[in-house]
Design an enzyme around this catalytic site. Sequence first.
Site, PDB file in Angstrom:
ATOM      1  N   TRP A  31       0.849  -1.089  -0.006  1.00 37.75           N
ATOM      2  CA  TRP A  31      -0.181  -0.038  -0.020  1.00 37.75           C
ATOM      3  C   TRP A  31       0.925   1.091   0.041  1.00 37.75           C
ATOM      4  O   TRP A  31       1.440   0.948   1.061  1.00 37.75           O
ATOM      5  CB  TRP A  31      -1.363   0.334   1.444  1.00 37.75           C
ATOM      6  CG  TRP A  31      -1.705   1.692   1.668  1.00 37.75           C
ATOM      7  CD1 TRP A  31      -2.701   1.479   1.105  1.00 37.75           C
ATOM      8  CD2 TRP A  31      -1.458   2.163   2.124  1.00 37.75           C
ATOM      9  NE1 TRP A  31      -3.638   2.527   1.626  1.00 37.75           N
ATOM     10  CE2 TRP A  31      -2.615   3.045   2.666  1.00 37.75           C
ATOM     11  CE3 TRP A  31      -0.003   3.000   2.806  1.00 37.75           C
ATOM     12  CZ2 TRP A  31      -2.629   4.470   2.529  1.00 37.75           C
ATOM     13  CZ3 TRP A  31       0.103   4.439   3.028  1.00 37.75           C
ATOM     14  CH2 TRP A  31      -1.018   4.879   3.276  1.00 37.75           C
ATOM     15  N   SER A  97       4.177  -6.056   2.653  1.00 33.44           N
ATOM     16  CA  SER A  97       3.223  -5.747   3.521  1.00 33.44           C
ATOM     17  C   SER A  97       2.452  -5.598   3.229  1.00 33.44           C
ATOM     18  O   SER A  97       1.862  -7.209   3.299  1.00 33.44           O
ATOM     19  CB  SER A  97       4.105  -4.106   3.168  1.00 33.44           C
ATOM     20  OG  SER A  97       3.581  -2.967   3.597  1.00 33.44           O
ATOM     21  N   THR A  98       1.379  -5.013   2.159  1.00 29.76           N
ATOM     22  CA  THR A  98      -0.290  -5.659   2.419  1.00 29.76           C
ATOM     23  C   THR A  98      -0.103  -6.494   1.500  1.00 29.76           C
ATOM     24  O   THR A  98      -1.152  -7.117   1.598  1.00 29.76           O
ATOM     25  CB  THR A  98      -0.485  -3.205   2.369  1.00 29.76           C
ATOM     26  OG1 THR A  98      -0.893  -2.885   2.707  1.00 29.76           O
ATOM     27  CG2 THR A  98      -2.391  -3.832   1.530  1.00 29.76           C
ATOM     28  N   ALA A 122       8.584  -8.061   5.446  1.00 29.86           N
ATOM     29  CA  ALA A 122       7.781  -6.150   5.475  1.00 29.86           C
ATOM     30  C   ALA A 122       6.229  -6.774   5.733  1.00 29.86           C
ATOM     31  O   ALA A 122       6.168  -5.587   6.012  1.00 29.86           O
ATOM     32  CB  ALA A 122       8.366  -5.494   5.124  1.00 29.86           C
ATOM     33  N   ASP A 227      12.228  -1.722  10.940  1.00 29.18           N
ATOM     34  CA  ASP A 227      11.380  -1.597  10.417  1.00 29.18           C
ATOM     35  C   ASP A 227       9.885  -0.503  10.440  1.00 29.18           C
ATOM     36  O   ASP A 227       9.660  -0.850  11.508  1.00 29.18           O
ATOM     37  CB  ASP A 227       9.921  -2.768   9.747  1.00 29.18           C
ATOM     38  CG  ASP A 227       8.870  -2.551   8.821  1.00 29.18           C
ATOM     39  OD1 ASP A 227       8.170  -1.611   8.934  1.00 29.18           O
ATOM     40  OD2 ASP A 227       8.698  -3.220   7.786  1.00 29.18           O
ATOM     41  N   HIS A 256      11.351  -0.554   5.916  1.00 29.76           N
ATOM     42  CA  HIS A 256      10.289  -1.383   5.842  1.00 29.76           C
ATOM     43  C   HIS A 256      11.121  -1.687   4.019  1.00 29.76           C
ATOM     44  O   HIS A 256       9.886  -2.522   3.483  1.00 29.76           O
ATOM     45  CB  HIS A 256       8.946  -0.767   6.025  1.00 29.76           C
ATOM     46  CG  HIS A 256       7.543  -1.030   5.488  1.00 29.76           C
ATOM     47  ND1 HIS A 256       7.406  -2.407   5.827  1.00 29.76           N
ATOM     48  CD2 HIS A 256       6.652  -0.509   4.375  1.00 29.76           C
ATOM     49  CE1 HIS A 256       6.163  -2.756   5.339  1.00 29.76           C
ATOM     50  NE2 HIS A 256       5.994  -1.962   4.824  1.00 29.76           N
TER      51      HIS A 256
END
Length: 276
Positions: A31, A97-98, A122, A227, A256
């Site tokens: 994201w 991530s997302t 991450a 992160d 991140h």
Amino acid sequence: MTLITAKDGAQIFYKDWGPKSAQPIVFHHGWPLSSDDWESQMLFFVAKGYRVIAHDRRGHGRSSQVSDGHDMDHYASDAAAVVEHLDLRNAIHVGHSTGGGEAARYVARYGNDRVAKLVLIAAVPPLMLKTGANPGGLPIEVFDDLRNQLAANRPQFYLNFASGPFYGYNRPGAQASQAVIWDWWRQGMMGSAKAHYDGIKAFSETDFSDDLKNITVPALVLHGDDDQIVPVADSAPLSSKLLKRSTLKIYEKLPHGLCTTHADVINAELLSFVAS
């Protein structure tokens, strides 16, 4: 453009590079970015002879800016639509991530005989939000603040986010790349404010514990211990414990956005896992 139509009519953009007969690697972006965020990895792996695929999540990048469906169930369903359209099998799914949440839900619900391995980088699983059952998570006020900043001045919010915590450029001695910052901003501003606003709830409040427990393929979990977006203590080690066949690697001082800032390190790690 290369587009497929999801079940509810959303148009999903995707990239598909390399030999169609080669083993596919499917990348799931974070994201509020797009498939462009994977360029370093896609160029690296296509040069190694792999087939590489990445799509823009609904409301992100070049996919249609639909009003609804900005939740993990739709994200995973859209990814499944791309995979089925291309008839990908024996695929390695890589999520950042997302995108790690999206990849985990996809593999758990749709993987079946199509998935060979999973990589979470991450990534947001198992759950970012602080709850009674997840006391180490982040309080809801953190995510409310993200929503408030996005609604008040999205361009400035995205510039600040990329200039600071995402890549660790706010750390003493960090050498910020203005080109990287502006590319992050470009990708973010291509997408829909509505999708990004709703997406904060999707990545922060979705509990992936059951998804992780149901995944049986080998998994690699990578995270930087600096992160500032997805704190490592409440993510990677917990995900690794829930996965049946996982390898956990935590990198000292990496941020991140480590796939960009330390692409050489991540690409070598991915290649070792993919080729094993």
